[in-house]
Design a protein around this motif. Structure first.
Motif, PDB file in Angstrom:
ATOM      1  N   UNK A 320       0.854  -1.194   0.000  1.00  0.00           N
ATOM      2  CA  UNK A 320       0.000   0.000   0.000  1.00  0.00           C
ATOM      3  C   UNK A 320       0.882   1.233   0.000  1.00  0.00           C
ATOM      4  N   UNK A 321       0.559   2.159  -0.901  1.00  0.00           N
ATOM      5  CA  UNK A 321       1.301   3.410  -0.994  1.00  0.00           C
ATOM      6  C   UNK A 321       0.449   4.546  -0.443  1.00  0.00           C
ATOM      7  N   UNK A 322       1.090   5.443   0.284  1.00  0.00           N
ATOM      8  CA  UNK A 322       0.416   6.627   0.815  1.00  0.00           C
ATOM      9  C   UNK A 322       1.088   7.863   0.248  1.00  0.00           C
ATOM     10  N   UNK A 323       0.502   8.475  -0.787  1.00  0.00           N
ATOM     11  CA  UNK A 323       1.073   9.710  -1.311  1.00  0.00           C
ATOM     12  C   UNK A 323       0.707  10.899  -0.422  1.00  0.00           C
ATOM     13  N   UNK A 324       1.721  11.690  -0.067  1.00  0.00           N
ATOM     14  CA  UNK A 324       1.518  12.856   0.802  1.00  0.00           C
ATOM     15  C   UNK A 324       2.073  14.071   0.082  1.00  0.00           C
ATOM     16  N   UNK A 390       4.886   6.969   1.091  1.00  0.00           N
ATOM     17  CA  UNK A 390       5.245   5.965   2.101  1.00  0.00           C
ATOM     18  C   UNK A 390       4.661   4.624   1.680  1.00  0.00           C
ATOM     19  N   UNK A 391       5.382   3.553   1.996  1.00  0.00           N
ATOM     20  CA  UNK A 391       4.960   2.211   1.593  1.00  0.00           C
ATOM     21  C   UNK A 391       4.856   1.292   2.801  1.00  0.00           C
ATOM     22  N   UNK A 392       3.757   0.543   2.855  1.00  0.00           N
ATOM     23  CA  UNK A 392       3.634  -0.566   3.779  1.00  0.00           C
ATOM     24  C   UNK A 392       3.569  -1.842   2.973  1.00  0.00           C
ATOM     25  N   UNK A 393       4.353  -2.851   3.322  1.00  0.00           N
ATOM     26  CA  UNK A 393       4.396  -4.092   2.542  1.00  0.00           C
ATOM     27  C   UNK A 393       4.389  -5.278   3.475  1.00  0.00           C
ATOM     28  N   UNK A 394       3.655  -6.340   3.076  1.00  0.00           N
ATOM     29  CA  UNK A 394       3.614  -7.552   3.868  1.00  0.00           C
ATOM     30  C   UNK A 394       2.269  -8.228   3.800  1.00  0.00           C
ATOM     31  N   UNK A 395       1.882  -8.894   4.871  1.00  0.00           N
ATOM     32  CA  UNK A 395       0.584  -9.539   4.958  1.00  0.00           C
ATOM     33  C   UNK A 395      -0.526  -8.483   4.899  1.00  0.00           C
ATOM     34  N   UNK A 398      -1.935  -7.114   8.305  1.00  0.00           N
ATOM     35  CA  UNK A 398      -1.001  -6.257   9.032  1.00  0.00           C
ATOM     36  C   UNK A 398      -0.789  -4.928   8.310  1.00  0.00           C
ATOM     37  N   UNK A 399      -0.683  -4.987   6.995  1.00  0.00           N
ATOM     38  CA  UNK A 399      -0.431  -3.763   6.223  1.00  0.00           C
ATOM     39  C   UNK A 399      -1.593  -2.789   6.349  1.00  0.00           C
ATOM     40  N   UNK A 400      -2.820  -3.288   6.198  1.00  0.00           N
ATOM     41  CA  UNK A 400      -3.963  -2.396   6.282  1.00  0.00           C
ATOM     42  C   UNK A 400      -4.109  -1.801   7.677  1.00  0.00           C
ATOM     43  N   UNK A 401      -3.853  -2.607   8.689  1.00  0.00           N
ATOM     44  CA  UNK A 401      -3.979  -2.102  10.062  1.00  0.00           C
ATOM     45  C   UNK A 401      -2.992  -0.965  10.319  1.00  0.00           C
ATOM     46  N   UNK A 402      -1.740  -1.151   9.911  1.00  0.00           N
ATOM     47  CA  UNK A 402      -0.726  -0.138  10.177  1.00  0.00           C
ATOM     48  C   UNK A 402      -0.919   1.085   9.285  1.00  0.00           C
ATOM     49  N   UNK A 403      -1.173   0.864   8.001  1.00  0.00           N
ATOM     50  CA  UNK A 403      -1.236   1.994   7.073  1.00  0.00           C
ATOM     51  C   UNK A 403      -2.478   2.855   7.293  1.00  0.00           C
ATOM     52  N   UNK A 404      -3.539   2.258   7.840  1.00  0.00           N
ATOM     53  CA  UNK A 404      -4.706   3.089   8.155  1.00  0.00           C
ATOM     54  C   UNK A 404      -4.352   4.125   9.212  1.00  0.00           C
ATOM     55  N   UNK A 405      -3.503   3.746  10.173  1.00  0.00           N
ATOM     56  CA  UNK A 405      -3.081   4.686  11.209  1.00  0.00           C
ATOM     57  C   UNK A 405      -2.009   5.647  10.698  1.00  0.00           C
TER      58      UNK A 405
END
Length: 596
Positions: A320-324, A390-395, A398-405
């Protein structure tokens, strides 16, 4: 004159100057200014300043009595000098010169100060909750809660809803959490369950023809504590309506909640109408079905870009990518702090790049991305120069939980977070079913929901593709409620439960009251139940619902004030036909048992 008071501590005003008064309350604060004693007296209604001169017989007692002692005073109302008027008090134009005092309730050494506030642990605050509730903030929160309930009742009555109480002792619930069970003394070996929600009863009221029901309903669930969830019990504005579709429910709830939030938080904007966001869209854009829309950032699934990438950290993973935007002048410390936040939330790390003025990538992982990957990434995130990604990668979980925050945190750190607003939304189109850990099909949410497409969808579609007429209402990232258009057809209900592994006989056994009722002419109906504790938490600006409940359990589901839960003596256990099997202690070869 009354034995205890002629006026409350919040009642006296300039209109009472030169009037003799009697007041009772708690010694709130004390100041000795050159021999003249000033005492603040507090009761439920407010605070009034007392002035005590050395020649008064009340001077010595009021000098030495501990704070929080309960006293009655007799005195005369005086006008304060203009320079001494306190505009923050309703009684700030006057003071009461004390002539006599009587101690009504002595006070032992305080566990902590009521005023000024001591910083003490929540455990101590709950153990001495009667002291904690004397504090101005807590008193305000409880009074706010009462006012919100009063307003909600009035608004529901005005809309033609009938306030009906449903049973507390009932049968186990299909809501999904653990029930609290109550042994039935008259029926050995059988148990009542405290209601997780009045779900079946409010549906039965619709079958009975009451059309519009509501209740400030107590609910009981044996589940773990969170900041927005109290273990044990909670209250909700329970609503059910007949002959309605989803939008009918939405219109009523939006009207009620918008009016309540305007009434009790007039300085904060309340968005209306509330946007409708599908569950799948919410998970894609925000990585949560409880999105905080004050954060003006969205996530982008870029897993496909890196599916066959040579960059091992991303290859074959959910990414998941988060463009800021607007990060061209951000120092390295900004990126490090966002990374640290992600790690604190359980991530192993947080990769990032920045798009420079030429539209090219810079940053720690830029060199690992091919020119083709970089070009596709910039296009996917619609990146402009100065955008950080920013990038979150993995399961996936776990990725959705962390990247939502991370999405919310990054928005707060870049002025892309809207303050002083209540951002509501509806999350709609929830999947009816999901695959369990053992591979079987099970209900995703409320099993009594109507599937979109009805019986035909149940018989012809893959269960995982079936959507339900289910919805959540969310405000500022807090889920206030789940609701649904209900399944009012017995044949549709039997088929819905069959897919989840229930036989017809099992459905009749577990939900016999409901299935019987549906065979006798059930109207289409639906409802919702916004959580009262969470509504008050938002209005009070608190981060925990325990700050808005008079006597909550602690995080371990204990009542530290009253000592619950408690052990029951053997005589009572025998009366209830129970025995206690305590869990094995480590190293023990047997289980202790207290036989009844």
């Amino acid at each position: 004159m009354h034995r205890y008071r002629s006026h409350t501590c919040g009642e006296v005003s300039a209109a009472d100057v030169d009037v003799d008064v009697r007041m009772s309350g708690w010694l709130h604060n004390r100041r000795d200014l050159g021999g003249v004693l000033f005492v603040d007296l507090r009761d439920h209604y407010g605070v009034v300043q007392l002035v005590v001169r050395p020649e008064s017989p009340a001077y010595e007692p009021l000098t030495s009595l501990p704070k929080e002692t309960v006293v009655r005073i007799d005195g005369r109302v005086l006008r304060r000098a203009a320079e001494n008027v306190n505009p923050e008090l309703s009684t700030g134009e006057v003071e009461v010169e004390v002539g006599d005092v009587e101690v009504l309730g002595s006070c032992a050494a305080l566990a902590f100060n009521v005023f000024p506030d001591d910083r003490v642990s929540e455990e101590k605050r709950l153990t001495y909750r009667f002291l904690d509730l004397r504090r101005q903030r807590m008193h305000h929160n409880i009074m706010l809660r009462a006012a919100v309930i009063r307003s909600l009742r009035q608004k529901m009555n005005d809309l033609g809803f009938t306030d009906i109480q449903t049973p507390i002792l009932s049968a186990p619930s299909p809501e999904g959490a653990r029930d609290f069970l109550v042994p039935a003394r008259l029926h050995p070996g059988r148990f009542y369950a405290l209601p997780q929600a009045p779900q079946q009863f409010k549906q039965l009221l619709m079958v009975a023809g009451f059309d519009r029901y509501f209740q400030i309903a107590p609910c009981f669930r044996d589940e773990d504590s969170r900041a927005d969830r109290s273990p044990g019990e909670f209250y909700q504005l329970d609503i059910e309506m007949s002959f309605v579709e989803q939008e009918d429910v939405f219109q009523i709830v939006e009207q009620v909640l918008t009016d309540v939030f305007h009434e009790f938080a007039p300085d904060q904007e309340t968005t209306s109408p509330y946007p409708r966001i599908s569950y799948r869209d919410a998970m894609a854009r925000y990585a949560t079905d409880k999105p905080d829309l004050r954060a003006k950032l969205e996530l982008v699934d870029v897993s496909h870009i890196f599916r066959d990438s040579e960059f091992r950290a991303f290859a074959g993973k959910n990414v998941r990518a988060l463009p800021v935007p607007g990060c061209s002048d951000k120092p390295r410390s900004f990126f490090d702090q966002v990374q640290e936040f992600a790690v604190e939330r359980g991530a192993q790390g947080l990769a990032w790049v920045r798009i420079d003025e030429r539209g090219e990538l810079a940053g720690p992982i830029a060199k690992f991305l091919t020119a083709e990957d970089a070009e596709q990434l910039v296009a996917e995130v619609k990146g402009e120069p100065g955008t950080a990604v920013f990038f979150g990668a993995g399961d996936q979980t776990d990725v959705t939980r962390v990247m939502s925050e991370v999405r919310v945190e990054a928005a707060k750190r870049t002025d892309l977070f809207e303050e002083n607003v209540f951002q509501f939304c509806w999350i709609v189109d929830f999947p009816m079913y999901e695959k369990g850990e053992d591979g079987t099909i099970e209900f995703s949410h409320n099993p009594f929901s109507m599937p979109q497409g009805g019986l035909d969808a149940l018989q012809t579609q893959d269960p995982r593709d079936i959507l339900a007429w289910q919805y959540d209402i969310v405000c500022n990232g807090v889920e206030l409620s789940s609701g649904a258009i209900r399944n009012h057809s017995p044949e549709v209900m039997y088929e819905a439960f069959r897919i989840a592994g229930y036989s017809r006989e099992q459905v009749d056994y577990e939900f016999g009251g409901m299935t019987r009722a549906l065979h006798y002419g059930a109207p289409p109906h639906g409802g919702v139940a916004p959580g009262l504790d969470r509504i008050v938490m938002l209005l009070a600006g608190e981060s925990s619902i325990r700050e808005t409940i008079a006597f909550p359990l602690n995080q371990n589901a204990q009542d530290l004030l009253m000592g619950a839960p408690t052990e029951i003596d053997e005589e009572r256990l025998k009366e209830l036909h129970l025995s206690i099997r305590k869990p094995q202690t480590r190293g023990s070869g047997s289980t202790d048992s207290q036989q009844g």
